[in-house]
Design a protein around this motif. Structure first.
Motif, PDB file in Angstrom:
ATOM      1  N   LYS A  89       0.824  -1.078   0.319  1.00  0.00           N
ATOM      2  CA  LYS A  89       0.114   0.307   0.034  1.00  0.00           C
ATOM      3  C   LYS A  89       1.358   1.380   0.135  1.00  0.00           C
ATOM      4  O   LYS A  89       1.852   1.181   0.298  1.00  0.00           O
ATOM      5  N   THR A  90       0.596   2.118  -0.216  1.00  0.00           N
ATOM      6  CA  THR A  90       1.583   3.766  -0.949  1.00  0.00           C
ATOM      7  C   THR A  90       0.372   4.710  -0.697  1.00  0.00           C
ATOM      8  O   THR A  90      -0.915   4.122  -0.518  1.00  0.00           O
ATOM      9  N   SER A  91       1.330   6.385  -0.213  1.00  0.00           N
ATOM     10  CA  SER A  91       0.254   6.829   0.287  1.00  0.00           C
ATOM     11  C   SER A  91      -0.574   8.321  -1.524  1.00  0.00           C
ATOM     12  O   SER A  91      -1.658   9.048  -0.888  1.00  0.00           O
ATOM     13  N   SER A  92      -0.251   7.537  -2.212  1.00  0.00           N
ATOM     14  CA  SER A  92      -0.169   8.130  -3.821  1.00  0.00           C
ATOM     15  C   SER A  92      -0.308   7.407  -5.221  1.00  0.00           C
ATOM     16  O   SER A  92       0.717   6.068  -4.877  1.00  0.00           O
ATOM     17  N   ALA A  93      -1.188   7.483  -5.757  1.00  0.00           N
ATOM     18  CA  ALA A  93      -0.831   6.317  -6.964  1.00  0.00           C
ATOM     19  C   ALA A  93       0.791   5.955  -7.533  1.00  0.00           C
ATOM     20  O   ALA A  93       1.704   6.769  -7.104  1.00  0.00           O
ATOM     21  N   VAL A  94       0.986   4.663  -8.040  1.00  0.00           N
ATOM     22  CA  VAL A  94       1.919   3.962  -8.070  1.00  0.00           C
ATOM     23  C   VAL A  94       1.977   4.383  -9.641  1.00  0.00           C
ATOM     24  O   VAL A  94       1.134   3.983 -10.764  1.00  0.00           O
ATOM     25  N   ARG A  95       2.647   5.493 -10.608  1.00  0.00           N
ATOM     26  CA  ARG A  95       3.335   5.542 -11.951  1.00  0.00           C
ATOM     27  C   ARG A  95       3.737   4.968 -12.285  1.00  0.00           C
ATOM     28  O   ARG A  95       3.781   4.202 -13.573  1.00  0.00           O
ATOM     29  N   THR A  96       5.453   4.270 -12.261  1.00  0.00           N
ATOM     30  CA  THR A  96       6.068   3.025 -12.530  1.00  0.00           C
ATOM     31  C   THR A  96       6.673   2.064 -11.944  1.00  0.00           C
ATOM     32  O   THR A  96       6.234   2.238 -10.515  1.00  0.00           O
ATOM     33  N   CYS A  97       7.241   0.742 -11.982  1.00  0.00           N
ATOM     34  CA  CYS A  97       7.511  -0.626 -11.402  1.00  0.00           C
ATOM     35  C   CYS A  97       8.128  -0.977 -12.517  1.00  0.00           C
ATOM     36  O   CYS A  97       7.909  -1.033 -14.123  1.00  0.00           O
ATOM     37  N   GLY A  98       9.100  -1.850 -11.454  1.00  0.00           N
ATOM     38  CA  GLY A  98       9.993  -2.573 -12.259  1.00  0.00           C
ATOM     39  C   GLY A  98      10.882  -3.805 -11.540  1.00  0.00           C
ATOM     40  O   GLY A  98      10.810  -3.442 -10.670  1.00  0.00           O
ATOM     41  N   PHE A  99      10.591  -5.093 -11.977  1.00  0.00           N
ATOM     42  CA  PHE A  99      11.869  -5.905 -11.434  1.00  0.00           C
ATOM     43  C   PHE A  99      13.226  -5.467 -11.991  1.00  0.00           C
ATOM     44  O   PHE A  99      13.459  -5.231 -13.114  1.00  0.00           O
ATOM     45  N   ASP A 100      13.965  -5.920 -11.186  1.00  0.00           N
ATOM     46  CA  ASP A 100      14.722  -5.728 -11.413  1.00  0.00           C
ATOM     47  C   ASP A 100      15.812  -7.034 -12.264  1.00  0.00           C
ATOM     48  O   ASP A 100      15.246  -7.437 -12.772  1.00  0.00           O
ATOM     49  N   PHE A 101      17.219  -7.497 -12.805  1.00  0.00           N
ATOM     50  CA  PHE A 101      17.530  -8.319 -13.432  1.00  0.00           C
ATOM     51  C   PHE A 101      17.291  -9.665 -13.308  1.00  0.00           C
ATOM     52  O   PHE A 101      16.908 -10.182 -13.584  1.00  0.00           O
ATOM     53  N   GLY A 102      17.442  -9.777 -11.793  1.00  0.00           N
ATOM     54  CA  GLY A 102      17.314 -10.725 -11.393  1.00  0.00           C
ATOM     55  C   GLY A 102      16.056 -11.689 -10.841  1.00  0.00           C
ATOM     56  O   GLY A 102      15.741 -12.356 -10.389  1.00  0.00           O
ATOM     57  N   GLY A 103      15.083 -10.520 -10.969  1.00  0.00           N
ATOM     58  CA  GLY A 103      13.570 -10.549 -10.779  1.00  0.00           C
ATOM     59  C   GLY A 103      13.107 -10.341  -8.596  1.00  0.00           C
ATOM     60  O   GLY A 103      12.644 -10.883  -9.019  1.00  0.00           O
ATOM     61  N   ASN A 104      14.583 -10.624  -7.951  1.00  0.00           N
ATOM     62  CA  ASN A 104      14.437 -10.442  -6.882  1.00  0.00           C
ATOM     63  C   ASN A 104      13.891  -8.897  -6.233  1.00  0.00           C
ATOM     64  O   ASN A 104      12.950  -9.069  -5.319  1.00  0.00           O
ATOM     65  N   THR A 148       7.961  10.333 -13.916  1.00  0.00           N
ATOM     66  CA  THR A 148       6.808  10.077 -14.274  1.00  0.00           C
ATOM     67  C   THR A 148       7.400   8.651 -15.167  1.00  0.00           C
ATOM     68  O   THR A 148       5.957   7.983 -15.484  1.00  0.00           O
ATOM     69  N   SER A 149       8.424   8.192 -15.222  1.00  0.00           N
ATOM     70  CA  SER A 149       8.631   7.566 -15.892  1.00  0.00           C
ATOM     71  C   SER A 149      10.426   6.373 -15.684  1.00  0.00           C
ATOM     72  O   SER A 149      11.072   7.279 -15.250  1.00  0.00           O
ATOM     73  N   ALA A 150      10.567   5.473 -15.209  1.00  0.00           N
ATOM     74  CA  ALA A 150      11.656   4.781 -14.783  1.00  0.00           C
ATOM     75  C   ALA A 150      11.432   2.987 -15.433  1.00  0.00           C
ATOM     76  O   ALA A 150      11.219   2.745 -14.968  1.00  0.00           O
ATOM     77  N   VAL A 151      13.091   2.978 -15.142  1.00  0.00           N
ATOM     78  CA  VAL A 151      13.727   1.554 -15.883  1.00  0.00           C
ATOM     79  C   VAL A 151      15.001   1.161 -14.895  1.00  0.00           C
ATOM     80  O   VAL A 151      15.208   1.999 -14.631  1.00  0.00           O
ATOM     81  N   TRP A 152      15.409  -0.467 -14.788  1.00  0.00           N
ATOM     82  CA  TRP A 152      16.003  -0.485 -14.322  1.00  0.00           C
ATOM     83  C   TRP A 152      17.309  -0.589 -15.255  1.00  0.00           C
ATOM     84  O   TRP A 152      17.617  -0.245 -16.563  1.00  0.00           O
ATOM     85  N   GLY A 153      18.748  -0.075 -14.748  1.00  0.00           N
ATOM     86  CA  GLY A 153      20.045  -0.044 -16.118  1.00  0.00           C
ATOM     87  C   GLY A 153      19.970  -1.485 -15.844  1.00  0.00           C
ATOM     88  O   GLY A 153      20.009  -2.301 -15.110  1.00  0.00           O
ATOM     89  N   PRO A 154      21.482  -1.273 -16.764  1.00  0.00           N
ATOM     90  CA  PRO A 154      21.808  -3.050 -16.668  1.00  0.00           C
ATOM     91  C   PRO A 154      22.397  -3.416 -15.381  1.00  0.00           C
ATOM     92  O   PRO A 154      22.930  -2.337 -14.600  1.00  0.00           O
ATOM     93  N   LEU A 155      22.424  -4.722 -15.090  1.00  0.00           N
ATOM     94  CA  LEU A 155      22.290  -5.688 -13.809  1.00  0.00           C
ATOM     95  C   LEU A 155      22.266  -4.985 -12.727  1.00  0.00           C
ATOM     96  O   LEU A 155      22.657  -5.258 -11.859  1.00  0.00           O
ATOM     97  N   GLY A 156      20.966  -4.102 -13.420  1.00  0.00           N
ATOM     98  CA  GLY A 156      20.444  -3.254 -11.010  1.00  0.00           C
ATOM     99  C   GLY A 156      20.922  -2.972 -10.621  1.00  0.00           C
ATOM    100  O   GLY A 156      20.582  -2.778  -9.459  1.00  0.00           O
ATOM    101  N   ASP A 191       8.172   8.257 -21.555  1.00  0.00           N
ATOM    102  CA  ASP A 191       8.049   7.208 -21.505  1.00  0.00           C
ATOM    103  C   ASP A 191      10.058   7.214 -21.253  1.00  0.00           C
ATOM    104  O   ASP A 191      10.228   7.804 -22.190  1.00  0.00           O
ATOM    105  N   ILE A 192      10.307   5.578 -20.666  1.00  0.00           N
ATOM    106  CA  ILE A 192      11.744   4.710 -21.418  1.00  0.00           C
ATOM    107  C   ILE A 192      11.902   3.261 -21.676  1.00  0.00           C
ATOM    108  O   ILE A 192      10.934   3.023 -20.629  1.00  0.00           O
ATOM    109  N   GLN A 193      12.664   3.773 -22.875  1.00  0.00           N
ATOM    110  CA  GLN A 193      12.365   1.899 -22.835  1.00  0.00           C
ATOM    111  C   GLN A 193      14.136   1.098 -23.429  1.00  0.00           C
ATOM    112  O   GLN A 193      15.232   2.912 -24.131  1.00  0.00           O
ATOM    113  N   THR A 194      14.749   0.363 -22.642  1.00  0.00           N
ATOM    114  CA  THR A 194      15.706   0.037 -22.740  1.00  0.00           C
ATOM    115  C   THR A 194      16.535  -0.783 -24.087  1.00  0.00           C
ATOM    116  O   THR A 194      14.859  -1.310 -24.422  1.00  0.00           O
TER     117      THR A 194
END
Length: 322
Positions: A89-104, A148-156, A191-194
């Motif tokens: 649960k968060t206190s405001s809207a979740v705008r971006t989300c992502g798993f790192d390289f290993g998924g952990n 407004t957008s976020a992604v994981w970089g290489p190797l997390g 938007d950001i895409q690698t």
């Protein structure tokens, strides 16, 4: 193209899994859909959200799905069964989300609204206590302008975040410190895409451009100019091609020039030249994604439809000759 009808409201994000056999779609309705990308058959839905879903991601081996929503929650699902595994649960809207390289490790950013600041939160899924107590192992505040957008970089090792102001930041996933900061865009980054090998990333912005950057140094490499706001941009995994999708939001139409409407355009990565356009959607295009094998791509629009386009055989011949 294959037409996917599974949403009542406009599409917010579409995402392929790593193999590309599944396509996840989310929209401004509470439904999270997963489809077979080969024939457009709907595999199932992940039910639980009560507000618009802004973002979706699948981990490395497609076991888990992560979604972030305007109902002030980020949820983790079992991809196969559709069961909800975790609720943050968060206190405001979740705008971006992502798993790192290993998924952990998961990261998500929340909006600056209702008196709350914009935060990026990091949870380690190997520690169930973090989810149970709703305590991320790290929380980075962003006071200036919301992410407004976020992604994981290489190797997390870090995340790359795009802001409403047009700034780009790198935040370390270990310490949370800001590693670098640049401002190449004049308006919001949508938007950001690698790239497939995570060496480059492309941004799509409201300032009518998409830009290519180096992932580690944030060096600005290329610019792709259009006459309308760019909502999403994706890099082909096999060719030097970029697909851009965008158009004006209905609320902005009267305040700008007459050249409005939607567009879906292909640009050459090296020459920065447009070489193709695709028609089909009604209204702006909000999200585009290349299939990991590069033989097809999908687009999701304001009209609530997702279209899967397969390239002609000539497309591949043309590129190899060129």
């Amino acid at each position: 193209p294959i037409l996917l009808q599974g949403h009542e409201r406009s599409i917010t994000q579409i995402k392929y899994n790593r193999e590309g056999d599944l396509l996840f779609t989310v929209a401004k309705d509470p439904i999270v859909n997963v489809w077979y990308s080969v024939n457009g058959e709907r595999l199932g839905t992940y039910n639980g959200h009560t507000g618009a879903v802004w973002c979706v991601d699948a981990d490395w081996d497609t076991r888990h799905v992560l979604t972030g929503s305007a109902d002030n929650s980020c949820r983790l699902w079992d991809c196969e069964t559709g069961k909800q595994l975790a609720l943050v649960k968060t206190s405001s809207a979740v705008r971006t989300c992502g798993f790192d390289f290993g998924g952990n490790i998961i990261m998500f950013s929340t909006d600056k609204q209702m008196g709350y600041q914009c935060f990026v939160s990091f949870f380690d899924l190997r520690d169930p206590a973090q989810i149970e107590n709703n305590e991320p192992y790290m929380k980075i505040p962003c006071s200036d302008s919301k992410i407004t957008s976020a992604v994981w970089g290489p190797l997390g090792e870090f995340i790359i975040a795009g802001h409403e102001s047009g700034e780009l930041n790198q935040f370390s996933a270990k310490s949370g410190e800001q590693l670098s900061n640049i401002k190449e865009h004049t308006k919001q980054i949508n938007d950001i895409q690698t790239s497939r090998d995570m060496t480059m990333f492309i941004t799509a912005s409201k300032d009518n451009t998409a830009k290519l950057f180096d992932c580690t140094s944030l060096e600005h490499l290329k610019t792709f100019r259009t006459e309308r706001p760019v909502n999403s941009a994706a890099l082909s995994p096999i060719f030097d091609h970029v697909v851009l999708g965008g158009g004006q939001e209905a609320m902005d139409v009267t305040t700008t020039s007459t050249r409005i409407g939607k567009f879906e355009a292909f640009f050459h990565l090296a020459f920065e030249e447009e070489f193709g356009r695709v028609k089909g959607h009604f209204g702006p295009i909000n999200s585009v994604a290349f299939h990991p094998d590069g033989k097809s791509y999908s687009s999701g629009g304001e009209d609530g439809y997702v279209r899967i386009h397969y390239f002609d055989p000539q497309y591949f011949e043309f590129e190899f000759e060129a």
